[in-house]
Write an enzyme that holds these catalytic residues in place. Structure first.
Site, mmCIF file in Angstrom:
data_model
loop_
_atom_site.group_PDB
_atom_site.id
_atom_site.type_symbol
_atom_site.label_atom_id
_atom_site.label_comp_id
_atom_site.label_asym_id
_atom_site.label_seq_id
_atom_site.Cartn_x
_atom_site.Cartn_y
_atom_site.Cartn_z
ATOM 1 N N ARG A 1 -4.820 9.969 2.598
ATOM 2 C CA ARG A 1 -3.764 9.241 3.296
ATOM 3 C C ARG A 1 -2.379 9.679 2.848
ATOM 4 O O ARG A 1 -1.400 9.506 3.583
ATOM 5 C CB ARG A 1 -3.957 7.738 3.065
ATOM 6 C CG ARG A 1 -3.200 6.878 4.044
ATOM 7 C CD ARG A 1 -3.782 5.483 4.132
ATOM 8 N NE ARG A 1 -3.432 4.652 2.996
ATOM 9 C CZ ARG A 1 -3.878 3.410 2.826
ATOM 10 N NH1 ARG A 1 -4.751 2.903 3.685
ATOM 11 N NH2 ARG A 1 -3.507 2.695 1.794
ATOM 12 N N LYS B 1 -1.845 12.889 -9.003
ATOM 13 C CA LYS B 1 -2.484 12.333 -10.197
ATOM 14 C C LYS B 1 -3.530 11.318 -9.747
ATOM 15 O O LYS B 1 -3.198 10.194 -9.393
ATOM 16 C CB LYS B 1 -1.470 11.654 -11.116
ATOM 17 C CG LYS B 1 -2.085 11.285 -12.478
ATOM 18 C CD LYS B 1 -1.399 10.120 -13.133
ATOM 19 C CE LYS B 1 -1.819 8.800 -12.555
ATOM 20 N NZ LYS B 1 -3.288 8.496 -12.720
ATOM 21 N N GLY C 1 -1.262 1.173 -6.063
ATOM 22 C CA GLY C 1 -1.780 0.537 -7.261
ATOM 23 C C GLY C 1 -1.209 -0.850 -7.426
ATOM 24 O O GLY C 1 -0.754 -1.472 -6.464
ATOM 25 N N SER C 2 -1.193 -1.330 -8.639
ATOM 26 C CA SER C 2 -0.783 -2.708 -8.903
ATOM 27 C C SER C 2 0.726 -2.879 -8.783
ATOM 28 O O SER C 2 1.502 -1.938 -8.996
ATOM 29 C CB SER C 2 -1.233 -3.136 -10.293
ATOM 30 O OG SER C 2 -0.445 -2.512 -11.286
ATOM 31 N N GLU D 1 2.443 1.227 -2.100
ATOM 32 C CA GLU D 1 1.445 0.324 -1.532
ATOM 33 C C GLU D 1 0.858 -0.411 -2.715
ATOM 34 O O GLU D 1 0.084 0.133 -3.489
ATOM 35 C CB GLU D 1 0.398 1.123 -0.754
ATOM 36 C CG GLU D 1 -0.411 0.258 0.198
ATOM 37 C CD GLU D 1 -1.652 -0.304 -0.474
ATOM 38 O OE1 GLU D 1 -1.612 -1.496 -0.857
ATOM 39 O OE2 GLU D 1 -2.632 0.432 -0.611
ATOM 40 N N LEU D 2 1.277 -1.682 -2.859
ATOM 41 C CA LEU D 2 1.017 -2.419 -4.094
ATOM 42 C C LEU D 2 -0.002 -3.533 -3.888
ATOM 43 O O LEU D 2 -0.784 -3.503 -2.956
ATOM 44 C CB LEU D 2 2.342 -2.951 -4.642
ATOM 45 C CG LEU D 2 3.429 -1.878 -4.842
ATOM 46 C CD1 LEU D 2 4.736 -2.489 -5.323
ATOM 47 C CD2 LEU D 2 2.959 -0.792 -5.809
ATOM 48 N N CYS E 1 -7.182 -3.670 -1.982
ATOM 49 C CA CYS E 1 -5.922 -4.395 -1.867
ATOM 50 C C CYS E 1 -5.894 -5.277 -0.627
ATOM 51 O O CYS E 1 -5.163 -6.271 -0.583
ATOM 52 C CB CYS E 1 -4.754 -3.415 -1.850
ATOM 53 S SG CYS E 1 -4.850 -2.192 -0.519
ATOM 54 N N GLU F 1 -4.444 -11.506 -7.638
ATOM 55 C CA GLU F 1 -5.387 -10.701 -6.868
ATOM 56 C C GLU F 1 -6.719 -10.658 -7.617
ATOM 57 O O GLU F 1 -6.786 -10.216 -8.763
ATOM 58 C CB GLU F 1 -4.820 -9.293 -6.690
ATOM 59 C CG GLU F 1 -5.593 -8.427 -5.725
ATOM 60 C CD GLU F 1 -4.858 -7.128 -5.417
ATOM 61 O OE1 GLU F 1 -5.073 -6.583 -4.321
ATOM 62 O OE2 GLU F 1 -4.084 -6.662 -6.264
ATOM 63 N N SER G 1 -7.709 -1.539 8.547
ATOM 64 C CA SER G 1 -7.303 -0.157 8.268
ATOM 65 C C SER G 1 -7.594 0.758 9.458
ATOM 66 O O SER G 1 -8.702 0.756 10.001
ATOM 67 C CB SER G 1 -8.028 0.369 7.029
ATOM 68 O OG SER G 1 -7.672 -0.374 5.898
#
Length: 483
Positions: free
Chosen positions: A161, A176, A230-231, A252-253, A286, A383, A443
Site C-alpha cells: 500500500r 523498514k 503503527g501506534s 495511519e495510526l 487498526c 485499542e 478496506s
C-alpha cells in the site's frame, strides 16, 4: 518458500549482511519457535540505504509513467501466480489462517495494480491568470526519497500500500518492515525486482533497533517523506522528529472503532458484520471493531448470537486445515489482551465467552465476549488489538453518538441500521475517516484509507493516494502584451 527468502538487507540492489554482522530471530507465533535469523540493520546501514535511494532518485523519476506502471502490473501478476507460496509465508511469520493470508496477498497485489494504473494519470493544469498577463502552469513531480515504516499485522498488504504509490509517482524508498514479520517484505522486494524495478529504488532494512535506525534518516535533508503505519504514540514521536527537517508525513495510526447496532438493524446481518470486523486478522487490525454499542432492545439477541458464532470458531495453527483463527503475534501482545479482559471482569463486566489463555505452545487466545462493561473502562478507551468484543448498551441516537465520538481516535466506525434517514444523520455525525454502513469490512484499494483526529494524517489508496508522494510546482509563464 521460507528457505528461498532473502534474510539480509537490500541496499543498492544487493542483499548484504548488516554492518557488524548482527542478526535477530523471527518466530512462528503458532509454536513460539524460531523460523530463521534475519540481518539486524544499524544506523550505518540505514544511511547507506538512503545513499542508494538518493543516488537512484533522479534516474528513477525520469522513467516514463507507463514504464513505472507496467512494473507494478507485472509485480501484481507475479503475486497472484504465487499466492499460495506467499500465503504460507505470511501465516508462518504472522500467524493468521491460510485463508486470510491468501486474501491479504490478493488485497496487497490489488494495490500494486491500482497504482500501476494511476501512474499514467498524474496530471497538471494550465489556465489564464486572473489579470490575463500570464499563463498558470501547475505540474506534479515526485516528492523524492521516502522512508516507509510498516507494521507486522499485514506484512504484504501494508508494504504494498506504500510501495505502490511511491513507485507510481517516481519516488525511491527505504522500507523498514516490522521486526516480527520481515520475511514477506523481503519476498515482495524480490518480486518487484523480478518485475523490473531498478537497483536502488527499493531498499529494505529490517531491524530490532527501530528508533536508533530511523532517527538519523529523519534528520537527513535528503529524505523528503515519511509514511508510517503503527501506534499513535509512536506516530506522535515520529512527527516530532520529522519537524526538524519539515519532512512531509503521512500517518495511519491507532483506532478505537465503535460498532453500532441500532434497534431497527437486522440482527443476523449485524452479527455477520461483527464477526468480520472483530475477528479479521485475529482482531489485530487498526480497523477492528473495538467498542460494541448495541441498542437495549436487541442487545440480548445480538449477544446470544455473537457468543454462539464466537464459540464456533476453530482456533489453531494457521497452516492447519479447517483453522478459522490463528495465534496472536507474540506473548507480550497476548498478555496485554488477557490483562485487559481480567481487569474489565474484575470491574464488574460479565464474561460470556472465552477469556482464558489456553495451555500449550504458541500465542493463542480464544474469541471472547464481555457484556455489562462499566462506563469508562480501559477496554473501551484503548485499542484492544485482539479477539475481544466488549459490549455496552444504549437507548437513544444522541447517546450512542456521544459515546462513539468520545475518543481521541477517529479511524473507522461500523453502523447497522435499516432506516435510511437515521443512517444519513449518523454517518454525517460520526467523527471517523471511514464508515462501514451495514458492512463489517471497509478496506478497498480504490478508496481513501485513513482517519481523523489522532488516528492519522493523509490517505492511502483511492484516487488521492498517489498525491501523498507528489509535489505541486507552479510556473508563472509571461504571456506578453496582447496584440
Amino acid at each position: 518458500m521460507i528457505d528461498r527468502v532473502e534474510r539480509e538487507l537490500l541496499i543498492a540492489g544487493r542483499w548484504r549482511p548488516a554492518a557488524g554482522g548482527g542478526t535477530f530471530v523471527v518466530e512462528n507465533p503458532a509454536t513460539g519457535q524460531a523460523l530463521c535469523e534475519v540481518a539486524d540493520a544499524t544506523p550505518a546501514d540505514a544511511l547507506a540505504a538512503l545513499d542508494a535511494a538518493d543516488a537512484a532518485q533522479r534516474r528513477w523519476a525520469a522513467v516514463p509513467p507507463r514504464g513505472r506502471g507496467e512494473i507494478l502490473r507485472r509485480a501484481h501478476d507475479l503475486l497472484i501466480e504465487r499466492i499460495d507460496e506467499f500465503a504460507r509465508l505470511i501465516t508462518l511469520e504472522m500467524g493468521k489462517s491460510l485463508a486470510e493470508s491468501r486474501a491479504e496477498v490478493t488485497y496487497g497485489a490489488h494495490y500494486l495494480r491500482w497504482f500501476g494504473e494511476e501512474a499514467v494519470r498524474i496530471d497538471g493544469t494550465w489556465k489564464v491568470s486572473e489579470d490575463g498577463t500570464a499563463r498558470v502552469l501547475v505540474t506534479r513531480q515526485p516528492v523524492g526519497p521516502c522512508l516507509l515504516i510498516t507494521p507486522w499485522n499485514a506484512p504484504l498488504a501494508m508494504p504494498a500500500r506504500k510501495i505502490g504509490p511511491a513507485v507510481a509517482a517516481g519516488c525511491t524508498m527505504v522500507v523498514k518492515p516490522a521486526a516480527q514479520t520481515p520475511l514477506t517484505t523481503a519476498a515482495l522486494a524480490e518480486v518487484l525486482r523480478e518485475a523490473g524495478l531498478p537497483d536502488g529504488v527499493l531498499n529494505i532494512i529490517p531491524t530490532t533497533q527501530a528508533a536508533a535506525v530511523t532517527e538519523p534518516l529523519l534528520r537527513d535533508g535528503r529524505l523528503r517523506k515519511l509514511s508510517f503505519t503503527g501506534s499513535t504514540p509512536v506516530g506522535r514521536l515520529l512527527m516530532a522528529q520529522a519537524a526538524g527537517t519539515v519532512l512531509r508525513t503521512s500517518m495511519e495510526l491507532g483506532g478505537n472503532a465503535p460498532f453500532i447496532v441500532c434497534q431497527d438493524a437486522g440482527v443476523d446481518a449485524a452479527v455477520d458484520g461483527a464477526m468480520t470486523a472483530k475477528l479479521r486478522n485475529v482482531g489485530e487490525a487498526c480497523i477492528a471493531a473495538n467498542r460494541f454499542h448495541v441498542h437495549a432492545d436487541v442487545a440480548e439477541e445480538f449477544t446470544e448470537k455473537l457468543v454462539a458464532r464466537m464459540g464456533s470458531i476453530v482456533v489453531g495453527a494457521g497452516t492447519d486445515p479447517g483453522t478459522h483463527m490463528g495465534p496472536m503475534i507474540d506473548d507480550r501482545q497476548r498478555s496485554r489482551v488477557a490483562d485487559l479482559v481480567s481487569e474489565t471482569v474484575g470491574a464488574g463486566a460479565r464474561l460470556r465467552a472465552g477469556g482464558e489463555v489456553p495451555d500449550g505452545p504458541g500465542y493463542f487466545y480464544p474469541p471472547t465476549v464481555l457484556t455489562d462493561v462499566p462506563e469508562g473502562a480501559r477496554i473501551s478507551r484503548e485499542e484492544i488489538f485482539g479477539p475481544v468484543a466488549a459490549i455496552q448498551t444504549f437507548t437513544s441516537e444522541a447517546e450512542v453518538l456521544r459515546a462513539a465520538n468520545d475518543t481521541e481516535f477517529g479511524l473507522v466506525s461500523y453502523l447497522y441500521t435499516r432506516d435510511l434517514g437515521r443512517a444519513l444523520r449518523m454517518v454525517e455525525q460520526l467523527e471517523t475517516g471511514m464508515i462501514g454502513l451495514n458492512r463489517g469490512y471497509v478496506s478497498d484499494p480504490s478508496a481513501p484509507f485513513g482517519g481523523m483526529k489522532q488516528s492519522g494524517v493523509g490517505r492511502e489508496g483511492g484516487a488521492t493516494g498517489i498525491d501523498e508522494y507528489l509535489e505541486q510546482k507552479y510556473v508563472a509563464v509571461d504571456a506578453g502584451e496582447r496584440v
